[in-house]
Design an enzyme around this catalytic site. Structure first.
Site, PDB file in Angstrom:
ATOM      1  N   ASP A   1       0.658  -1.160  -0.100  1.00 28.42           N
ATOM      2  CA  ASP A   1      -0.205   0.066  -0.076  1.00 28.42           C
ATOM      3  C   ASP A   1       0.880   1.238   0.063  1.00 28.42           C
ATOM      4  OD1 ASP A   1      -2.551   1.806   0.769  1.00 28.42           O
ATOM      5  OD2 ASP A   1      -3.251  -0.161   0.724  1.00 28.42           O
TER       6      ASP A   1
ATOM      7  N   HIS B   1      -4.039   6.001   3.557  1.00 32.61           N
ATOM      8  CA  HIS B   1      -4.674   4.751   2.973  1.00 32.61           C
ATOM      9  C   HIS B   1      -3.958   3.571   3.740  1.00 32.61           C
ATOM     10  CE1 HIS B   1      -5.812   1.708   0.020  1.00 32.61           C
ATOM     11  NE2 HIS B   1      -6.888   2.714  -0.215  1.00 32.61           N
TER      12      HIS B   1
ATOM     13  N   SER C   1     -10.983  -0.966  -1.121  1.00 31.60           N
ATOM     14  CA  SER C   1      -9.827  -0.870  -0.215  1.00 31.60           C
ATOM     15  C   SER C   1      -9.751  -1.169   1.136  1.00 31.60           C
ATOM     16  CB  SER C   1      -9.177   0.621  -0.371  1.00 31.60           C
ATOM     17  OG  SER C   1      -8.753   0.770  -1.657  1.00 31.60           O
TER      18      SER C   1
END
Length: 1336
Positions: free
Chosen positions: A94, A321, A507
């Site tokens: 990620d 994220h 996600s």
């Protein structure tokens, strides 16, 4: 360009899905119903969150922030508290995990939560190959030029310190950079206001003291004071903070590589952030320690040293994220267990694949290194919440490496399916398109809607988010494997200045599923159950709870909402069975390829989408090949393998298959017949699945998806189709499949809404599929605040099926209890042309175009512009080398190689451009090449742009540039073939340079100017022909070199410019050879005799020899002086010779006696000046010459050359005198009482005299000569005026900037005492004039 991170977390408002209901499914016997097999263990349940009359309390509210109940994770941990992820390692591919974030410090059993943090992209790499030694005071010179004090307690047996530096903003996200910039600007403004106040005070004091200023000297003093005020005020307007520079130091302490940072430039308080106060760090994997740059940024970083100390990787996250994803999978909050991640006992390896240089876009380098790291750390699982659309499913370099990691090393790979729904075939790569990866869709439960999304009234039942991507893949595979909660309030990095936040997207669904799998693996390991990605996947699929009642909803949610506890029970039952993946390969019987189908020759499912396949029966050959892990034993596992499989079809009237299959290790083929002729228009989904006849409780061992999208035929003319009175509730999707009429090229659509009160939000998607193309998708998000209508237009391809998907957003309109009624009308329009891409070959000949309207009368109005230019380049240099084994050795043992190609190009004017590599662009996952990366830099090594597979446009000032292209692969033959790779530079033309093309009805029109073609009415069945002419040669843009290509859009419909037309095409023009110079080769009249010309040639040859001599050594300098003296005596007062001698003196380097050197320059300049009759030159310069008179023009050029030699000599003399005066002044304390002072005064007078002489010939404030004015003002103490002149010079000088001007500016700022501006300009020096190019 595709979105950099298609699967990134979406904002709180996100796209759709069907209302779902809990459904009890059991494995059916032979029947004609369409029940879909999902499991044989799980009975009906409401555990997926389908709860009516939902009511929250505090505990359920907190639990909804981190949903676990939906997938049975809470039940599993309650039953098995010791199997909470302990003993499991998850690699997070990620944007980089913050190890200091809440919940990510320790596991539930007290172990370090994050065991390694790696920047796989190289975006944080610092070149530390420069080695220095400390001086007697324990100081070293940092790479930034700063003097750094070494902590005396640091052990360094070798005494060698590796140094490097980095602009800190390159390590920050845009959000953090913006916050830090704002804070730094406040502090800078305070200092600048103080300086302005002081400058204004001095100006006021002067005005009070001198009420009437008439003296020239006083006027200049006041002008200087005013300039100081103006400069400070202008600086506030032009302030652009490029960020502080941090110095990095790396050394070996005898056991480990250590590193430290100097971050003083970031700190508020003086003395903070010093290198010597830094607690040294080693590679995070060894000690699990991190640092924080400063209190201001609160940004966590990790240091890793590679390549023997020559590379320092400073690892930060490039977005929140990854930390959010890691928190969902494994966060541990002992103070509030309800906020724990799914597997709080699991450990994390952070593999940063998002490149900070590209705004968090993943790169091939990052992906490959991440896989290497996952294997090296013996991870059990990989979670990847990244991806994008792909040209080919289950294809590419990354997919090949993933297959190896899964099949050989038994890692379980979980990934997001994508956020591109609600249309079908929107799953992205790699999660939704790769066989080795478990693709996860995003689900939202009533509890999540109420607790996390804070809706006043949650939906009655759980459903997939509207935007969650749907299958099938282009080759017919299901695409989505399972679903999991797609939203959570989870940890975020410390720099966000909060502990957690809400994000939603696939996600978030992926780490939820990954955490659930971690629980299962955590139980399997101590129980001795073999861990295999094959068997785990089968357990997940065969125990999931269906989401939705209809069979086709599997394309949305996969096999359903995963259930951890049931999947573990399944694993317990199958633990003694072989771990097998049943590979499915399908071909249409008797057909080797399908050029009219979206499917490839070999596929993983059956996808009948186009009209031809939906109106006939087809036969398909299915090959089932059992695949074992690479370590499987031939005698014990492969030879004995034999299964009697019962085949079932969920729709035997449409899809027929044999009843049984005897399957051995070598596989078996059988036929399937699909007959969709009796089906109604629309979407139909079936499966053929295989059940172990001896153990039916295992559920389906393999599934063959069969998706049929039978399109509606548009029969009306003109072609128009409408869908009236469609009722929508929140989350509802309506799909319509339409056979786009042949001849249609664009659509004009209208959507009308009515019957509701509160605002409604809709997602409108259309998708068409073509072979070897990404899905042709048009999408729009429309919000209707009240009943109204909206219009759209978009391009289509005739003869192919188009899906229209209209969805009311899942949370839009909840609580109003009113349905939304929609009318949707589509009008197909079309002008068909004989050539979609028009190429003008550079000749004067036009190109004929045939146009026709096949469906209805259309107005033909052609329009074309050439608004871009493409120039091709070959590399001027290439370097191939092996990379370090630290990060770039594949699990197979192969070493990755790198090829660096260098290109050069020049811009005559400012331009917006984009580099293109046609072979490699626009493909990350569906690409057999591993990686590409480019940098564009100027002559000062300043990098202006970086990019990879999706190049961005960049605005560049005029100048010379270098493009370096970096390619990686372990196959040297591939790289060898790319050593002459062609690079295109595509540049947008300015509005004044855009070429608008003309159309003609005659082939001779471009020459005669007759027969202009403007428009015509196209009648169906009648062709119209016309010509497009090449651009006139005088209309071509300047600097348009031979072989370059001008290109732009061409369109044919009325009322739309080519740039805005929904159905435009490309037109190109190859620039022909330039016009020959008609005057070239003409003989010039020369009245000199042969003897005179020969004498001149000999003289010029001697001067040329003098100019070619080196002066690097004393001996060479002696030879040069000897020859120069000889030539001076031979050609006395010959100005060109004396000018060359001055150049020779100026060219010397490594001067020890600078005073003597500057004196020599002054004398050489005097000789040049003395050789020129300035009165004659001045008289000639005042005259106007006749450009038609050749002799006059020749004399003019000679006089202009003489004037240039004179001004250059005066200029260089002025600089030399200024240097001499500065050296004398600097070495003397009391100028009034020293001999040096009198010498200085003489030199000052000489400087003034020389200055005034030069002023007669040139503008002394121009960019070329202004430096003398700066030095003069500085000498007189007028530093404000000196700075103003210097700033004007820099402004006028253009690009690239000259370092000497900025160094002079630093000196002036230091002298004037504006420390805040001095610091600011020093930071900019690191940007404008870096010591080297950054690492790839």
């Amino acid at each position: 360009m595709q979105s950099p991170i298609i699967f990134k977390s979406l904002p709180l408002t996100t796209p759709h899905s069907l209302l779902s209901r809990s459904l009890s499914i059991t494995v059916p016997k032979k029947s004609n119903n369409r029940a879909m097999p999902c499991n044989s263990i799980v009975k009906s349940s409401d555990d997926n969150g389908a709860v009516r009359n939902f009511k929250l309390k505090e505990s359920t509210f907190l639990a909804a922030q981190m949903p676990k109940k939906e997938i049975g994770a809470d039940r599993f941990i309650e039953a098995h508290p010791e199997y909470d992820g302990r003993g499991v390692v998850i690699a997070i591919f990620d944007s980089g995990v913050d190890p200091a974030a809440a919940g990510l410090r320790v596991t539930s059993d007290g172990k370090p939560k994050v065991i390694d943090v790696i920047d796989c992209t190289g975006s944080g790499d610092v070149d530390t190959s420069t080695v220095v030694k400390a001086d007697d005071d324990g100081c070293i010179r940092g790479a930034s030029g700063a003097s750094l004090v070494i902590n005396s307690s640091w052990k360094n047996p070798s005494g060698e310190w590796h140094v490097g530096c980095k602009l800190v903003y390159e390590l920050f996200t845009d959000t953090l950079t913006s916050r830090v910039k704002n804070e730094r600007k406040k502090r800078w403004d305070e200092k600048n206001q103080e300086a302005i106040a002081e400058a204004v005070k001095k100006l006021d004091e002067f005005d009070k003291k001198h009420t009437k200023v008439e003296d020239v000297h006083l006027k200049r003093v006041r002008e200087d004071l005013q300039n100081r005020v103006d400069l400070l005020r202008k600086q506030a307007d032009s302030y652009d903070d490029k960020g502080p520079v941090i110095d990095a130091v790396v050394w070996h302490d005898g056991e480990l590589w250590r590193a430290a940072l100097d971050t003083q430039s970031l700190e508020d308080e003086s003395g903070c952030g010093k290198l010597a106060e830094f607690v040294p760090l080693t590679n995070y994997r060894l000690e699990q320690k991190h640092g924080v740059f400063s209190k201001l940024d609160a940004c966590t970083f990790v240091l890793n040293v590679y390549n023997g100390g020559n590379i320092l990787s400073i690892v930060t996250d490039c977005s929140p994220h990854a930390t959010h994803v890691a928190g969902i999978a494994a966060a541990f909050h002992p103070e509030e267990p309800l906020l724990n991640g799914v597997a709080p006992g699991a450990q994390i390896v952070s593999c940063k694949i998002g490149d900070a240089r590209l705004g968090s876009m993943e790169t091939g380098t990052g992906l490959t290194r991440a896989l290497i790291a996952a294997v090296e750390h013996k991870c059990d699982l990989i979670n990847m919440s990244y991806g994008e659309p792909a040209l080919l499913p289950d294809y590419g370099r990354f997919v090949d490496l993933v297959d190896e990691v899964v099949n050989k090393h038994r890692l379980i790979f979980v990934s997001s399916a994508g956020n591109s729904g609600p249309a079908l075939s929107t799953v992205g790569a790699p999660g939704g398109t790769s066989s080795s990866i478990i693709g996860v869709g995003a689900y939202v439960s009533p509890a999540m809607a109420a607790g996390a999304h804070l809706l006043v009234e949650p939906p009655a039942e759980g459903l997939e988010y509207t935007w969650s991507s749907r299958g099938p893949t282009m080759d017919g595979d299901l695409g989505v494997c399972i679903s999991a909660p797609g939203g959570a309030v989870a940890p975020v990095p410390t720099w966000t200045l909060q502990r957690r936040m809400l994000m939603n997207g696939t996600s978030m669904a992926s780490p939820s599923a990954c955490g659930g799998v971690a629980l299962i693996v955590s139980a399997m390991k101590p129980e001795g159950i073999p861990v295999s990605p094959y068997s785990v996947r089968k357990a997940l699929e065969n125990t999931s709870i269906p989401v939705g009642a209809l069979p086709e909803e599997k394309l949305t949610a996969g096999q359903g909402l995963m259930q951890v506890d049931k999947a573990y029970e399944y694993m317990q039952k199958v633990q003694n069975l072989p771990s097998v993946w049943y590979q499915v390969k399908i071909k249409q019987a008797g057909v080797t390829s399908k050029p009219t189908s979206c499917m490839s020759a070999t596929s993983r499912g059956i996808y009948l989408r186009e009209p031809l396949y939906c109106h006939q029966s087809t036969e398909w050959t299915v090959e089932i090949a059992p695949k074992f892990h690479e370590d499987a034993n031939n005698l014990d596992q492969l030879v004995p393998f034999e299964e009697c499989i019962e085949l079932h079809s969920t729709g035997e009237k449409v899809v027929r298959a044999p009843e049984y299959l005897l399957l051995t290790h070598n596989g078996r083929s059988f036929s399937i017949v699909v007959d969709p002729t009796s089906l109604s228009d629309g979407l139909h989904y079936y499966e053929v699945y295989g059940i172990d006849s001896k153990a039916p409780w295992r559920g389906p061992l393999f599934r063959i998806p069969v998706t049929i999208t039978k399109p509606t035929v548009v029969k009306s003319r003109p072609p128009l189709i409408s869908f009236q009175g469609i009722s929508f509730v929140p989350g509802q999707i309506e799909r319509r499949f339409i056979e786009v009429p042949f001849g249609a090229t664009w659509v004009e659509a209208t959507m009308r809404t009515y019957g509701f009160d509160t605002a409604r939000r809709f997602f409108i998607d259309t998708v068409q599929l073509s072979p070897l193309q990404r899905p042709i998708k048009w999408e729009s998000v429309a919000t209707f605040s009240s009943p109204s209508s909206k219009s759209f237009s978009f391009r289509v391809e005739g003869g192919q099926t188009m899906e229209l998907a209209v969805a009311q957003f899942w949370s839009s309109g909840i609580g109003s209890h009113e349905t939304t009624v929609v009318d949707f009308e589509i009008a197909f329009r079309g002008i068909n042309i004989s050539k979609e891409e028009i190429v003008l070959d550079g000749s004067e000949a036009p190109v004929r175009i045939d146009a026709e309207a096949l469906m209805s009368t259309e107005k033909l109005v052609p329009s074309a512009v050439l608004n871009e230019i493409r120039v091709s380049y070959r590399p001027i240099d290439c370097k191939l080398h092996a990379l370090s084994a630290d990060r770039d050795k594949l699990p197979s043992g192969k070493q990755i190689l790198a090829l660096t190609l260098t290109y050069k190009f020049k811009l005559e004017d400012d331009a917006e451009l984009k580099p293109q590599i046609p072979l490699l662009n626009n493909r990350i996952y569906d690409n057999k090449f591993e990686s590409q990366f480019y940098m564009i830099s100027d002559v000062n090594k300043r990098v202006h742009a970086m990019g990879d597979v999706y190049p961005d446009s960049v605005k560049l000032p005029k100048g010379e540039y270098t493009v370096q292209l970096y390619l990686r692969h372990d196959n040297v033959q591939y790289l060898e073939k790319m050593k002459q790779l062609v690079l295109f530079i595509e540049r947008k033309l300015e509005e004044k340079d855009i070429v608008r093309l003309n159309f003609y009805s005659q082939p001779d029109g471009p020459l005669t100017g007759d027969g202009s073609f403007k428009s015509s009415d196209l009648v169906p069945g009648v062709k119209e022909a016309f010509y497009v002419g090449p651009p006139a040669k005088d209309k071509l843009p300047k600097n348009c070199r031979e072989g370059s290509v001008l290109f732009g859009p061409i369109s044919y419909q009325e009322g739309k410019s080519p740039q805005k037309s929904p159905a435009s095409y490309q037109i190109s023009f190859f620039v022909p050879p330039i016009k020959l110079d008609e005057d070239k080769g003409k003989s010039s009249t020369d009245t000199k005799t042969v003897s005179e010309r020969l004498e001149e040639e000999v003289r010029d040859a001697k001067i040329k020899v003098l100019a070619s001599l080196n002066q690097g050594t004393d001996e060479e300098r002696g030879e040069w002086k000897k020859l120069s003296q000889s030539l001076k005596s031979e050609y006395p007062e010959y100005t060109p010779l004396l000018a060359k001698i001055l150049e020779g003196v100026l060219s010397r380097s490594n001067i020890e006696d600078k005073a003597h050197h500057f004196t020599e320059i002054s004398r050489a300049a005097d000789e040049v000046v003395a050789s020129i009759d300035r009165d004659e030159l001045a008289s000639y310069c005042a005259l106007r010459s006749d450009p038609e008179d050749e002799a006059t023009e020749k004399m003019k050029k000679k006089m202009e050359t003489t004037r240039d030699q004179l001004t250059e000599a005066l200029y260089q003399k002025g600089l030399a005198l200024a240097e001499l005066e500065a050296s004398k002044s600097g070495s003397t304390v009391d100028k009034a009482d020293s001999h040096a002072a009198s010498v200085s005064d003489v030199q000052s007078d000489m400087f003034e005299e020389n200055f005034k002489e030069l002023q007669k010939w040139v503008d002394l404030k121009s960019s070329k000569y202004g430096i003398l004015s700066v030095l003069r003002e500085r000498h007189h103490g007028r530093l404000g005026t000196a700075l103003k002149i210097l700033n004007d010079m820099i402004q006028d000088d253009g690009n690239p900037p000259k370092k000497k001007l900025y160094e002079l500016k630093l000196s002036l700022l230091d002298q004037i005492g504006w420390s805040h501006l001095l610091v600011y300009e020093k930071q900019w020096m690191q940007v404008r004039f870096p010591s080297s190019l950054p690492l790839f």
